[in-house]
Design a protein around this motif. Structure first.
Motif, PDB file in Angstrom:
ATOM      1  N   LYS A 163       0.725 -38.832  54.351  1.00  0.00           N
ATOM      2  CA  LYS A 163       1.713 -38.654  53.278  1.00  0.00           C
ATOM      3  C   LYS A 163       1.517 -39.685  52.162  1.00  0.00           C
ATOM      4  O   LYS A 163       2.477 -40.170  51.557  1.00  0.00           O
ATOM      5  CB  LYS A 163       3.140 -38.745  53.820  1.00  0.00           C
ATOM      6  CG  LYS A 163       3.480 -37.661  54.843  1.00  0.00           C
ATOM      7  CD  LYS A 163       4.969 -37.669  55.161  1.00  0.00           C
ATOM      8  CE  LYS A 163       5.352 -36.587  56.148  1.00  0.00           C
ATOM      9  NZ  LYS A 163       4.865 -36.879  57.512  1.00  0.00           N
ATOM     10  N   GLY A 164       0.274 -40.065  51.942  1.00  0.00           N
ATOM     11  CA  GLY A 164      -0.033 -40.978  50.845  1.00  0.00           C
ATOM     12  C   GLY A 164       0.173 -42.444  51.164  1.00  0.00           C
ATOM     13  O   GLY A 164      -0.048 -43.302  50.318  1.00  0.00           O
ATOM     14  N   LYS A 165       0.590 -42.737  52.405  1.00  0.00           N
ATOM     15  CA  LYS A 165       0.869 -44.139  52.741  1.00  0.00           C
ATOM     16  C   LYS A 165      -0.386 -44.917  53.121  1.00  0.00           C
ATOM     17  O   LYS A 165      -0.410 -46.141  53.078  1.00  0.00           O
ATOM     18  CB  LYS A 165       1.874 -44.211  53.904  1.00  0.00           C
ATOM     19  CG  LYS A 165       3.262 -43.731  53.531  1.00  0.00           C
ATOM     20  CD  LYS A 165       4.252 -44.067  54.655  1.00  0.00           C
ATOM     21  CE  LYS A 165       5.684 -43.748  54.255  1.00  0.00           C
ATOM     22  NZ  LYS A 165       5.987 -42.301  54.356  1.00  0.00           N
ATOM     23  N   GLY A 166      -1.429 -44.209  53.511  1.00  0.00           N
ATOM     24  CA  GLY A 166      -2.678 -44.888  53.865  1.00  0.00           C
ATOM     25  C   GLY A 166      -2.686 -45.449  55.271  1.00  0.00           C
ATOM     26  O   GLY A 166      -3.622 -46.114  55.672  1.00  0.00           O
ATOM     27  N   ILE A 167      -1.613 -45.198  56.032  1.00  0.00           N
ATOM     28  CA  ILE A 167      -1.478 -45.792  57.358  1.00  0.00           C
ATOM     29  C   ILE A 167      -1.478 -44.699  58.428  1.00  0.00           C
ATOM     30  O   ILE A 167      -0.784 -43.688  58.291  1.00  0.00           O
ATOM     31  CB  ILE A 167      -0.140 -46.577  57.459  1.00  0.00           C
ATOM     32  CG1 ILE A 167      -0.076 -47.670  56.396  1.00  0.00           C
ATOM     33  CG2 ILE A 167       0.053 -47.146  58.859  1.00  0.00           C
ATOM     34  CD1 ILE A 167      -1.183 -48.694  56.491  1.00  0.00           C
ATOM     35  N   ASP A 168      -2.251 -44.943  59.460  1.00  0.00           N
ATOM     36  CA  ASP A 168      -2.240 -44.051  60.607  1.00  0.00           C
ATOM     37  C   ASP A 168      -0.913 -44.243  61.345  1.00  0.00           C
ATOM     38  O   ASP A 168      -0.640 -45.306  61.898  1.00  0.00           O
ATOM     39  CB  ASP A 168      -3.430 -44.415  61.511  1.00  0.00           C
ATOM     40  CG  ASP A 168      -3.561 -43.445  62.674  1.00  0.00           C
ATOM     41  OD1 ASP A 168      -2.595 -42.708  62.942  1.00  0.00           O
ATOM     42  OD2 ASP A 168      -4.624 -43.444  63.308  1.00  0.00           O
ATOM     43  N   ALA A 169      -0.069 -43.214  61.338  1.00  0.00           N
ATOM     44  CA  ALA A 169       1.294 -43.346  61.856  1.00  0.00           C
ATOM     45  C   ALA A 169       1.325 -43.709  63.339  1.00  0.00           C
ATOM     46  O   ALA A 169       2.289 -44.306  63.828  1.00  0.00           O
ATOM     47  CB  ALA A 169       2.057 -42.045  61.617  1.00  0.00           C
TER      48      ALA A 169
END
Ligand SMILES: [Zn+2]
Ligand SMILES: [Zn+2]
Length: 373
Positions: A163-169
């Motif tokens: 979602k554009g955060k750049g982080i693997d949830a």
């Protein structure tokens, strides 16, 4: 230049332990985690770290002391002195590898990753997406009249996976790849290097999760899109058309960049452009020029019936008002200038030659009057 001693509230003779003590006390007070949303505290926190970064290191402290005292002595000129803000020039004060931010997280909060839950990532600054440059060839008529067309552009759009955060949830905290965990990056300005806060992690050196595998942590992925664009009437060679919001996606919630289309116009075989005016050359027969005529000529809209008055000379320029090119900014129309060019008849035929001589006899005139004798 900032006064690092003043920022930490210590005097110039303070030892390394006093400096560290003062730093910890202030860092505890202004740490962003304890002052959520407080910009002033955040700024102060950065300053404290900057000051500590330099003063804790004997070599850097020496450089700073020397540089500072030199600046204070030079009364004339824009030399660095207390109160002059901004980054250092000429010295490299940034650290590599060892992180003062790492220090503070260790000393005050223990292991950061365990203390900071997902979703509290801060400091990653919203950045506007880059503008995209696109080049478009248009034929003369499409440039003059405007056109709506579909183009294909390669651009970065927000990564769907994260979602554009750049982080693997699904992951835990990680070291910031941009600064390698130091919280600072080096910038080059001319031949001078200076350190600044890492824009990726906001100086914390850590990200609250592993980089997203789809986008590599950028929060955006390269993609190709078909885009419907409207080019306004009247664009010229090298005109730039800006399509707002159609550039690269922003980072960390920043706005999209724009798409900037540079227009290249291919020349027309009849029309020449001169600002908003059009020029064309109109060949006429001897008789048409002498007697006058109604001639169908091409225009931007298609064609127009053009009245040639009797006795029109070669080289004469006749104007058709409002038949030029529209100014895309003002909406005003230019004019069309028609330059007359008389094409002589073929005189292979004896009869034609005799008739022309007959005309000379019946209606003698001196076309070179104005040259004088
Ligand atoms: Zn970083
Ligand atoms: Zn992603």
């Amino acid at each position: 230049m900032k006064d690092y001693y003043e920022i930490l509230g210590v005097n110039k003779n303070a030892g390394i332990n006093d400096i560290k003590k003062a730093y910890r006390k202030l860092a505890r007070k202004y740490h962003p985690d304890l002052n959520p949303g407080d910009k002033a505290a955040e700024q102060k926190f950065k300053e404290i770290n900057e000051a500590h970064e330099t003063l804790k290191d004997p070599e850097k402290k020496k450089q700073y002391d020397l540089y500072g005292s030199l600046g204070a002595r030079g009364a004339s000129g824009p030399g660095p002195g207390p109160g002059r803000g901004g980054d250092f020039e000429g010295f490299d004060f940034s650290t590599s590898g060892n992180s003062s931010f790492g220090d503070i997280f260790e000393t005050i909060f223990g292991n950061v990753g365990d203390q900071r839950p997902h979703g509290t990532r801060r400091g990653r600054q919203a950045e506007r997406g880059e503008d995209l440059l696109y080049s478009m060839n248009l034929n003369f008529m499409d440039a003059a009249n405007g056109i709506e067309t579909t183009i294909q552009v390669s651009h970065k759009q927000a990564c769907v996976a994260c979602k554009g955060k750049g982080i693997d949830a699904a992951s835990k905290k990680s070291t910031c790849p941009t600064c390698g965990g130091s919280g600072r990056v080096q910038k080059q300005s001319g031949f001078m290097k200076f350190g600044s806060i890492c824009p990726n992690c906001g100086g914390s050196g850590v990200l609250p999760g592993a980089p997203c595998r789809s986008c590599g942590g950028d929060g955006r992925v390269e993609t190709t899109s078909r885009l419907r664009v409207r080019i306004p009437a009247g664009v010229d060679n090298d005109s730039k058309v800006r399509i707002a919001g159609k550039g690269n996606a922003g980072r960390n919630g920043g706005p999209e960049g724009d798409l900037i289309i540079t227009i290249h116009v291919t020349p027309h075989k009849v029309f020449r452009r001169n600002g908003q005016d059009l020029e064309m050359s109109l060949p006429l027969t001897y008789a048409e020029a002498a007697l006058g005529a109604k001639i169908e000529i091409p225009t931007l809209e298609g064609s127009s019936l053009f009245k040639v008055p009797p006795g029109t000379a070669s080289g004469q320029k006749l104007r058709l008002k409002g038949k030029g090119i529209v100014n895309p900014k003002t909406g005003a129309n230019g004019d069309l200038y028609v330059e007359i060019r008389i094409v002589p008849p073929s005189t292979k035929d004896l009869k034609v030659r005799e008739l022309l001589k007959e005309i000379e006899k019946v209606s003698p005139y001196d076309p070179r009057e104005e040259l004088g004798r």
